[in-house]
Design a protein around this motif. Structure first.
Motif, PDB file in Angstrom:
ATOM      1  N   HIS A  18       0.817  -1.107  -0.117  1.00 51.62           N
ATOM      2  CA  HIS A  18       0.005  -0.090   0.134  1.00 51.62           C
ATOM      3  C   HIS A  18       0.929   1.195   0.060  1.00 51.62           C
ATOM      4  O   HIS A  18       0.503   2.182   0.633  1.00 51.62           O
ATOM      5  N   THR A  19       2.062   1.245  -0.437  1.00 47.19           N
ATOM      6  CA  THR A  19       3.023   1.992  -0.564  1.00 47.19           C
ATOM      7  C   THR A  19       3.334   2.378  -2.146  1.00 47.19           C
ATOM      8  O   THR A  19       3.903   1.548  -2.773  1.00 47.19           O
ATOM      9  N   LYS A  20       3.061   3.596  -2.550  1.00 54.74           N
ATOM     10  CA  LYS A  20       3.636   3.920  -4.041  1.00 54.74           C
ATOM     11  C   LYS A  20       5.349   3.800  -4.139  1.00 54.74           C
ATOM     12  O   LYS A  20       6.020   3.827  -3.325  1.00 54.74           O
ATOM     13  N   SER A  21       5.555   3.814  -5.354  1.00 54.45           N
ATOM     14  CA  SER A  21       7.043   3.551  -5.668  1.00 54.45           C
ATOM     15  C   SER A  21       7.802   4.860  -5.060  1.00 54.45           C
ATOM     16  O   SER A  21       9.097   4.749  -4.892  1.00 54.45           O
ATOM     17  N   ASN A  22       7.042   6.016  -4.902  1.00 54.82           N
ATOM     18  CA  ASN A  22       7.939   7.158  -4.417  1.00 54.82           C
ATOM     19  C   ASN A  22       7.980   7.284  -3.030  1.00 54.82           C
ATOM     20  O   ASN A  22       8.706   8.100  -2.078  1.00 54.82           O
ATOM     21  N   GLY A  23       7.330   5.894  -2.172  1.00 51.77           N
ATOM     22  CA  GLY A  23       7.416   6.026  -0.831  1.00 51.77           C
ATOM     23  C   GLY A  23       6.387   6.502  -0.006  1.00 51.77           C
ATOM     24  O   GLY A  23       6.336   6.369   1.166  1.00 51.77           O
ATOM     25  N   GLU A  24       5.324   7.025  -0.692  1.00 59.54           N
ATOM     26  CA  GLU A  24       4.136   7.601  -0.207  1.00 59.54           C
ATOM     27  C   GLU A  24       3.041   6.432   0.017  1.00 59.54           C
ATOM     28  O   GLU A  24       2.919   5.796  -0.709  1.00 59.54           O
ATOM     29  N   PRO A  25       2.228   6.635   0.960  1.00 59.47           N
ATOM     30  CA  PRO A  25       1.194   5.672   1.122  1.00 59.47           C
ATOM     31  C   PRO A  25       0.169   5.931  -0.036  1.00 59.47           C
ATOM     32  O   PRO A  25       0.047   7.122  -0.580  1.00 59.47           O
ATOM     33  N   SER A  26      -0.482   4.820  -0.330  1.00 57.47           N
ATOM     34  CA  SER A  26      -1.299   4.920  -1.588  1.00 57.47           C
ATOM     35  C   SER A  26      -2.430   5.996  -1.455  1.00 57.47           C
ATOM     36  O   SER A  26      -3.031   6.725  -2.346  1.00 57.47           O
ATOM     37  N   ASN A  27      -2.918   6.219  -0.190  1.00 55.38           N
ATOM     38  CA  ASN A  27      -3.969   7.140  -0.188  1.00 55.38           C
ATOM     39  C   ASN A  27      -4.359   7.656   1.668  1.00 55.38           C
ATOM     40  O   ASN A  27      -3.636   6.925   2.260  1.00 55.38           O
ATOM     41  N   GLU A  28      -5.235   8.441   1.613  1.00 56.15           N
ATOM     42  CA  GLU A  28      -5.242   9.048   3.122  1.00 56.15           C
ATOM     43  C   GLU A  28      -5.796   7.920   4.149  1.00 56.15           C
ATOM     44  O   GLU A  28      -5.457   8.001   5.323  1.00 56.15           O
ATOM     45  N   ASN A  29      -6.772   7.076   3.615  1.00 55.72           N
ATOM     46  CA  ASN A  29      -7.124   6.088   4.671  1.00 55.72           C
ATOM     47  C   ASN A  29      -5.877   5.205   5.153  1.00 55.72           C
ATOM     48  O   ASN A  29      -5.904   4.585   6.111  1.00 55.72           O
ATOM     49  N   VAL A  30      -4.907   4.847   4.098  1.00 55.81           N
ATOM     50  CA  VAL A  30      -3.917   4.050   4.174  1.00 55.81           C
ATOM     51  C   VAL A  30      -2.949   4.641   5.323  1.00 55.81           C
ATOM     52  O   VAL A  30      -2.383   3.902   6.140  1.00 55.81           O
ATOM     53  N   VAL A  31      -2.667   6.039   5.193  1.00 58.95           N
ATOM     54  CA  VAL A  31      -1.993   6.848   5.983  1.00 58.95           C
ATOM     55  C   VAL A  31      -2.294   6.429   7.627  1.00 58.95           C
ATOM     56  O   VAL A  31      -1.474   6.064   8.558  1.00 58.95           O
ATOM     57  N   GLU A  32      -3.540   6.582   7.829  1.00 58.78           N
ATOM     58  CA  GLU A  32      -4.096   6.437   9.243  1.00 58.78           C
ATOM     59  C   GLU A  32      -3.992   4.754   9.518  1.00 58.78           C
ATOM     60  O   GLU A  32      -3.591   4.524  10.809  1.00 58.78           O
ATOM     61  N   LYS A  33      -4.300   3.884   8.890  1.00 62.56           N
ATOM     62  CA  LYS A  33      -4.087   2.723   9.123  1.00 62.56           C
ATOM     63  C   LYS A  33      -2.673   2.408   9.358  1.00 62.56           C
ATOM     64  O   LYS A  33      -2.353   1.442  10.422  1.00 62.56           O
TER      65      LYS A  33
END
Length: 71
Positions: A18-33
């Motif tokens: 659930h992490t993009k290739s640039n290292g960021e989480p895929s979306n805001e819901n994933v950030v919280e989880k």
């Protein structure tokens, strides 16, 4: 992932998926989880054999939050 690091657990695999290739989480819901999973992991047992469904980050964030009476 498991071949690269034998200590990889399913939480690491979920986070990696659930992490993009640039290292960021895929979306805001994933950030919280991910934040909650890290907190659970840090407060849980250090010995993987002591993990139960009530202190497993995946179980708490992906199952128990949808079915609160499951524990």
């Amino acid at each position: 992932m498991k071949k690269e690091n034998p200590n990889t657990n399913r939480t690491d695999i979920w986070m990696g998926g659930h992490t993009k290739s640039n290292g960021e989480p895929s979306n805001e819901n994933v950030v919280e989880k991910m934040r909650m999973m890290r907190e659970i992991r840090e407060s849980g047992p250090t010995d993987p054999s002591q993990e139960t469904i009530t202190n497993d980050p995946d179980a708490q964030q992906l199952v128990l939050d949808k079915f609160p009476n499951a524990n």
